[in-house]
Design a protein around this motif. Sequence first.
Motif, mmCIF file in Angstrom:
data_model
loop_
_atom_site.group_PDB
_atom_site.id
_atom_site.type_symbol
_atom_site.label_atom_id
_atom_site.label_comp_id
_atom_site.label_asym_id
_atom_site.label_seq_id
_atom_site.Cartn_x
_atom_site.Cartn_y
_atom_site.Cartn_z
ATOM 1 N N TYR A 98 0.433 -3.602 -6.342
ATOM 2 C CA TYR A 98 1.267 -2.532 -5.787
ATOM 3 C C TYR A 98 0.658 -1.151 -6.066
ATOM 4 C CZ TYR A 98 4.931 0.932 -5.628
ATOM 5 O OH TYR A 98 5.633 2.073 -5.370
ATOM 6 N N GLU A 146 5.647 14.915 -10.617
ATOM 7 C CA GLU A 146 4.356 14.883 -9.936
ATOM 8 C C GLU A 146 4.534 15.623 -8.606
ATOM 9 O OE1 GLU A 146 3.548 10.989 -8.416
ATOM 10 O OE2 GLU A 146 1.420 11.366 -8.171
ATOM 11 N N SER A 157 4.835 4.810 -6.082
ATOM 12 C CA SER A 157 5.559 5.638 -7.057
ATOM 13 C C SER A 157 6.081 4.804 -8.226
ATOM 14 C CB SER A 157 6.733 6.319 -6.357
ATOM 15 O OG SER A 157 7.580 5.324 -5.830
ATOM 16 N N GLY A 200 0.802 -1.219 0.000
ATOM 17 C CA GLY A 200 0.000 0.000 0.000
ATOM 18 C C GLY A 200 0.834 1.268 0.000
ATOM 19 N N LEU A 209 -0.136 3.600 -10.137
ATOM 20 C CA LEU A 209 0.927 4.596 -9.998
ATOM 21 C C LEU A 209 0.391 6.021 -10.071
ATOM 22 C CD1 LEU A 209 3.411 2.740 -12.343
ATOM 23 C CD2 LEU A 209 2.920 2.328 -9.931
ATOM 24 N N GLU A 242 4.570 2.423 5.580
ATOM 25 C CA GLU A 242 5.174 2.757 6.877
ATOM 26 C C GLU A 242 5.098 4.262 7.140
ATOM 27 O OE1 GLU A 242 6.610 2.062 4.121
ATOM 28 O OE2 GLU A 242 8.400 3.298 3.808
HETATM 29 P P1 NAD Z 1 6.161 4.527 -2.467
HETATM 30 O O1 NAD Z 1 6.458 3.983 -3.798
HETATM 31 O O2 NAD Z 1 7.243 5.253 -1.753
HETATM 32 O O3 NAD Z 1 5.691 3.354 -1.471
HETATM 33 C C1 NAD Z 1 4.678 2.444 -1.806
HETATM 34 C C2 NAD Z 1 4.942 1.115 -1.116
HETATM 35 O O4 NAD Z 1 6.163 0.566 -1.595
HETATM 36 C C3 NAD Z 1 5.085 1.235 0.401
HETATM 37 O O5 NAD Z 1 4.404 0.159 0.995
HETATM 38 C C4 NAD Z 1 6.570 1.167 0.613
HETATM 39 O O6 NAD Z 1 6.929 0.629 1.861
HETATM 40 C C5 NAD Z 1 7.032 0.261 -0.502
HETATM 41 N N1 NAD Z 1 8.404 0.530 -0.920
HETATM 42 C C6 NAD Z 1 9.070 1.706 -0.904
HETATM 43 N N2 NAD Z 1 10.325 1.560 -1.379
HETATM 44 C C7 NAD Z 1 10.450 0.262 -1.716
HETATM 45 C C8 NAD Z 1 11.503 -0.518 -2.272
HETATM 46 N N3 NAD Z 1 12.691 0.015 -2.565
HETATM 47 N N4 NAD Z 1 11.304 -1.820 -2.466
HETATM 48 C C9 NAD Z 1 10.109 -2.390 -2.186
HETATM 49 N N5 NAD Z 1 9.069 -1.697 -1.660
HETATM 50 C C10 NAD Z 1 9.232 -0.397 -1.432
HETATM 51 O O7 NAD Z 1 4.857 5.431 -2.651
HETATM 52 P P2 NAD Z 1 4.200 6.451 -1.636
HETATM 53 O O8 NAD Z 1 5.176 7.541 -1.335
HETATM 54 O O9 NAD Z 1 3.614 5.722 -0.487
HETATM 55 O O10 NAD Z 1 3.000 7.000 -2.509
HETATM 56 C C11 NAD Z 1 3.140 8.072 -3.407
HETATM 57 C C12 NAD Z 1 3.076 7.625 -4.839
HETATM 58 O O11 NAD Z 1 2.047 6.679 -5.027
HETATM 59 C C13 NAD Z 1 2.746 8.760 -5.765
HETATM 60 O O12 NAD Z 1 3.513 8.648 -6.929
HETATM 61 C C14 NAD Z 1 1.290 8.545 -6.081
HETATM 62 O O13 NAD Z 1 0.887 9.127 -7.299
HETATM 63 C C15 NAD Z 1 1.190 7.075 -6.090
HETATM 64 N N6 NAD Z 1 -0.168 6.637 -5.798
HETATM 65 C C16 NAD Z 1 -0.894 6.017 -6.770
HETATM 66 C C17 NAD Z 1 -2.195 5.637 -6.518
HETATM 67 C C18 NAD Z 1 -3.058 4.954 -7.551
HETATM 68 O O14 NAD Z 1 -4.063 4.358 -7.165
HETATM 69 N N7 NAD Z 1 -2.737 4.999 -8.820
HETATM 70 C C19 NAD Z 1 -2.746 5.887 -5.275
HETATM 71 C C20 NAD Z 1 -1.976 6.518 -4.318
HETATM 72 C C21 NAD Z 1 -0.679 6.883 -4.584
#
Ligand code: NAD
Length: 519
Positions: free
Chosen positions: A198, A348, A201, A124, A223, A153
């Motif tokens: 997933y 973004e 980002s 998430g 994403l 987290e």
């Molecule tokens: P993020 O990519 O930092 O984290 C998402 C998930 O990935 C978290 O659970 C995190 O712990 C995990 N993660 C982070 N780094 C990782 C790694 N190196 N290896 C494996 N897992 C890892 O995203 P965020 O900061 O929580 O959310 C923001 C982004 O999500 C923005 O780009 C936003 O546009 C996008 N988003 C998309 C939707 C959608 O439905 N399309 C919804 C909400 C957010």
Amino acid sequence: MSTLPAFEHTALDSIPTTAAQIRASFLSHKTRPLEFRIRQLRKLYWGLKDHEDAITEACLKDLGKPPLETYLSEYAWCVNDVLFMAQNLHRFAKDERAEDTILMNKFFAPTIRKDPMGAVLILGAYNFPLQLAIGPLIGAIAAGCTAILKPSEQTPNAAVVMQKIITEYLDPSCYACVQGAIPEATALLDEKWDKIFYTGSVSVATIVAKKAAETLTPVTLELGGRNPAIITKHANVKLAARRLLWAKTMNAGQVCVSHNYTLIDKDMVQPFINAMRDSFQEFYPQGARSSPDFARIVNKRQFQRIKKMLDDSNGKIVLGGTMDENDLFIEPTVVQLDSADDSLLRDESFGPLLPILPVADLDEAIKIANEVQDTPLGLYPFGNKQEVEKVLAQTRSGGVSINDGFCHASIPTLAFGGVGSSGQGAYRGKASFDVFTHRRSIAKTPAWIEALMDIRYPPYTANKRRKYAALNDIKPNFDREGRDLGWWSWLMGLVGVKTLAAVVLAVGVRLYLQRRAKL
Ligand code: NAD
């Protein structure tokens, strides 16, 4: 909230055991019966209902999320989705008959059975912590999968509430919650999954997709995007300003599907800025900072990222612009740009920034939108019918709200997802069931049909080929240029020229004889 345990990372060495348990439960077929799934969905409903206050408090602590926003976009969202799913699951899970192209296929009873994908991993994101984690979990349970959920987290309080709901209300042998950040997510990705869902980002999605590719595990990627709003010279600017301000102030702009920038006809710029100012005053009469209805940026890292985007911009701030790192507050800020190369268009923002770029006309707006990102998550055209149709015909995006900001994403039966660089796969409503379902094709060959089936067995003969063609061949309804033949030619194709000629001749002869008899 004090009754909730503190956020604790799951022990890394426990993850393989938990993953093995979740897989073993799937392989035990425990989640196959619809009654089991419906019971779990109903329990999830009660888990959410019993924790409404905890959810509100967690989102307030994590994101300063106003309680009404939490109610709309987290609590009511999940509760309604789980009820909708539980109430419609029998219908979604029913076998489907395949379309018939030729008569003979009917005898094989071609059917699509809705099989669960298996043991699935859900990762998430932070901005709508419950919606983005519980939402896919609802689909996974409904489809008959077992699942591990790892919430973000970055919103630890919401993560703890979800863990409590999952462990106390759902079957612990089938569903588990793992807490943590990169190390825990990496350990989870090291396990074998039948599907990874997933949300997050693009950069992390690339890591997830590469890891999944090693075992050919299917992924759904939800994403972000650099979503454009387009305001034409025929748009209602007051309405556009009010709606777009709402779409960028909800959750302090931390919404994947909110507009990242606005392309606006040059003649509408000043009226739009004036209308934005009026709407801002209407929403936050004492200013956004002192309003209980405006959220905060999730943490200092994200605050610094957004601040840097604004610092790097060459645009002129025409509304807002104040910020306070200690309070994680960024004021809704309208920035007038003079170039599509600006930092505010390159990335973004995922924050309350509203860059506007004046354009000469709609053609220029469409050109820039396609150059910035040709497959954004959302697109928001404001204009008359012809202008909106032109935007739809000449762009792509995951979804569209016409004359609004991300309204389409709030409709629970409309599948939500990106396209190209904004993601792959969609969920919500029936799509949440489908995304965790394998459509298994089944055909059943009856014994009595063997007399007709002999055409497929050697020795192959010209006669068998003719028989096969007579039973199976579909006639084209187009000519060599790919043009429609029209109903007359289509009829000829269907019944054959000779048959048609014989029918026409017989009718002609009969009419002739009738006429002669009358004379
Ligand atoms: P993020 O990519 O930092 O984290 C998402 C998930 O990935 C978290 O659970 C995190 O712990 C995990 N993660 C982070 N780094 C990782 C790694 N190196 N290896 C494996 N897992 C890892 O995203 P965020 O900061 O929580 O959310 C923001 C982004 O999500 C923005 O780009 C936003 O546009 C996008 N988003 C998309 C939707 C959608 O439905 N399309 C919804 C909400 C957010």
